[in-house]
Enzyme design. Structure first.
Site, mmCIF file in Angstrom:
data_model
loop_
_atom_site.group_PDB
_atom_site.id
_atom_site.type_symbol
_atom_site.label_atom_id
_atom_site.label_comp_id
_atom_site.label_asym_id
_atom_site.label_seq_id
_atom_site.Cartn_x
_atom_site.Cartn_y
_atom_site.Cartn_z
ATOM 1 N N ARG A 1 -2.273 16.496 -9.855
ATOM 2 C CA ARG A 1 -3.009 15.650 -8.894
ATOM 3 C C ARG A 1 -4.281 15.120 -9.565
ATOM 4 N NH1 ARG A 1 -6.064 18.230 -5.489
ATOM 5 N NH2 ARG A 1 -4.487 19.793 -4.977
ATOM 6 N N TYR B 1 -4.325 -10.062 2.870
ATOM 7 C CA TYR B 1 -3.019 -9.471 3.183
ATOM 8 C C TYR B 1 -3.191 -8.662 4.481
ATOM 9 C CZ TYR B 1 0.384 -5.727 3.214
ATOM 10 O OH TYR B 1 1.328 -4.824 3.618
ATOM 11 N N ASP C 1 -9.113 -8.499 -5.038
ATOM 12 C CA ASP C 1 -7.685 -8.159 -5.033
ATOM 13 C C ASP C 1 -6.978 -9.254 -5.825
ATOM 14 O OD1 ASP C 1 -4.978 -7.861 -4.480
ATOM 15 O OD2 ASP C 1 -5.319 -7.114 -2.455
ATOM 16 N N LYS D 1 3.765 -5.403 -7.019
ATOM 17 C CA LYS D 1 4.105 -6.824 -7.135
ATOM 18 C C LYS D 1 4.294 -7.219 -8.610
ATOM 19 C CE LYS D 1 3.366 -6.857 -2.668
ATOM 20 N NZ LYS D 1 3.479 -5.581 -2.059
HETATM 21 C C1 LIG Z 1 -2.488 -9.070 -1.879
HETATM 22 C C2 LIG Z 1 -2.003 -7.706 -1.507
HETATM 23 N N1 LIG Z 1 -2.840 -6.662 -1.597
HETATM 24 C C3 LIG Z 1 -2.446 -5.407 -1.272
HETATM 25 C C4 LIG Z 1 -1.173 -5.147 -0.800
HETATM 26 C C5 LIG Z 1 -0.773 -3.757 -0.435
HETATM 27 O O1 LIG Z 1 -0.001 -3.178 -1.449
HETATM 28 P P1 LIG Z 1 1.118 -2.054 -1.230
HETATM 29 O O2 LIG Z 1 2.214 -2.656 -0.423
HETATM 30 O O3 LIG Z 1 1.510 -1.676 -2.616
HETATM 31 O O4 LIG Z 1 0.441 -0.933 -0.499
HETATM 32 C C6 LIG Z 1 -0.262 -6.210 -0.696
HETATM 33 C C7 LIG Z 1 1.098 -5.953 -0.203
HETATM 34 O O5 LIG Z 1 1.866 -6.860 0.072
HETATM 35 C C8 LIG Z 1 -0.693 -7.526 -1.047
HETATM 36 O O6 LIG Z 1 0.132 -8.573 -0.949
#
Ligand SMILES: Cc1ncc(COP(=O)(O)O)c(C=O)c1O
Length: 385
Positions: free
Chosen positions: A52, A104, A176, A201
């Protein structure tokens, strides 16, 4: 002559943290499937005590992703949401965050439905206008959180301008960078203090594992996030770390192909008579086309388009064959989705209306298939409207 002092992006993707195994020479990083490590005596060990806290496969990935984003270190988590949550776990009740109003959908869900319960406050503004960010910053503001381009409206924020405001106000800028990947956008070079990704992604790129990362620019950030990993435990497993290590080896060539296909699909949609509007920063009529050219080195593969109604969107989405209808993005295969009922359902009708997400919008993450096949598939599906 190869530049061995400052290797390029693809070289770092393949070699930083991906060195051959010292013991066996294995060229692929071993998956250290172990929960614990034998110690030589009390307090004496080889740098690893419990998985961990740290794991050698994870260490390799953290080194690699830090290098690709131009940070000093990174920490990987079980998902993108776990990574964003880890940053906020360092805040205290009464702390305040300024964030984009079109993130998101899962991010405002975490902020509004979990973290406000711990006394953290959030203000949502249109970060496309830097003045809005400056005005929203308060005494207790700890972070400005920006996604650019936004999901699904593909609006951009000027990272350099926002970072200058943050520097003046002594607030961290966190970006992000999931949509662009470090291949097309380098927020740290533009002044960001931390970068997050859903590695699920483009970084992984094969739709076969979830993950998240926070890339740091200061040692104390890495130390605090390492503590959050140890204390809260939402770490990325060795196998999932290995999947991302394998994925990033081809990040550069995948992104090039995503971008080439993305531009052609956007141009096709922009001319299609059934499509009312296309949101793509690589189209010259995008309101921030000039900023896109300045801030990103490619336009990427994310496109949103307006079909006119929920019924129209459903008619076409029922017909797609090569494009797969599903949530997520950034995989090698083309994924198509309906933001209002999928990624942005949590915002509610009112929340979506406020920022301009309609029921007729369809979002496409253009894959690396033959672009003529993707276009032919969209063309036959749009004929259903
Ligand atoms: C721009 C963006 N940030 C964060 C996330 C969250 O990621 P996760 O699905 O891996 O938790 C997503 C998920 O679609 C996203 O599109």
């Amino acid at each position: 002559m190869p530049n061995t002092k400052h290797p390029g992006f693809s070289t770092r993707a393949l070699h930083v943290g991906q060195e051959a195994d010292a013991e066996t020479g294995a060229v692929s990083v071993p998956i250290y499937a172990t929960s614990t490590y034998v110690q030589q005596e009390i307090g004496k060990h080889k740098g690893y005590e419990y998985s961990r806290v740290s794991n050698p496969t994870r260490t390799r990935l953290e080194k690699n992703l830090a290098s690709l984003e131009g940070g000093i270190a990174s920490r990987v988590f079980a998902s993108g949401m776990a990574a964003i949550n880890a940053i906020c776990a360092m805040f205290k009740s009464g702390d305040h965050v300024v964030c984009g109003h079109n993130l998101y959908g899962g991010t405002p869900r975490l902020f509004n439905q979990v973290l406000t319960g711990y006394g953290i406050e959030f203000t949502y503004v249109d970060t496309a206008h830097v003045r809005n960010v400056e005005r929203a910053i308060r005494k207790r503001t700890r972070m400005v959180f920006v996604e650019t381009p936004t999901n699904p409206l593909m609006a951009l924020s000027d990272l350099r301008a926002i970072s200058q405001v943050c520097l003046r106000k002594k607030v961290d800028l966190v970006v992000d960078n999931t949509f662009m990947s470090p291949y097309f956008q380098q927020p740290i070079a533009l002044g960001a203090d931390m970068v997050v990704h859903s590695t699920t992604k483009f970084l992984n790129g094969h739709s076969d594992g979830l993950g998240g990362v926070v890339v740091c620019t200061r040692p104390e950030q890495a130390e605090q996030l390492g503590f959050v990993q140890k204390a809260t435990g939402a770490i990325l497993s060795p196998f999932e770390c290995w999947l991302v290590l394998r994925g990033v080896k081809t990040l550069a060539i995948r992104m090039e192909q995503h971008d080439r296909n993305g531009r052609q699909v956007a141009a096709f949609l922009a001319k299609h008579k059934k499509v009312k509007k296309v949101f793509y920063p690589g189209l010259p009529d995008h309101p921030q086309y000039e900023l896109a050219q300045r801030q990103m080195s490619g336009f990427g593969a994310m496109i949103t388009f307006e079909t006119g109604s929920l019924a129209n969107a459903n008619k076409m989405l029922r017909k797609v064959r090569i494009c797969s209808l599903g949530e997520s993005l950034g995989g090698v295969e083309t994924l198509i989705s309906h933001p209002a009922t999928m990624t942005h359902a949590a915002l509610g009708e009112k929340g979506r209306k406020q920022i301009g997400i309609t029921d007729g919008m369809v979002r496409i993450s253009v894959g690396i298939e033959g672009v003529e096949d993707i276009i032919a598939d969209l063309d036959q599906a749009l004929a259903a409207i």
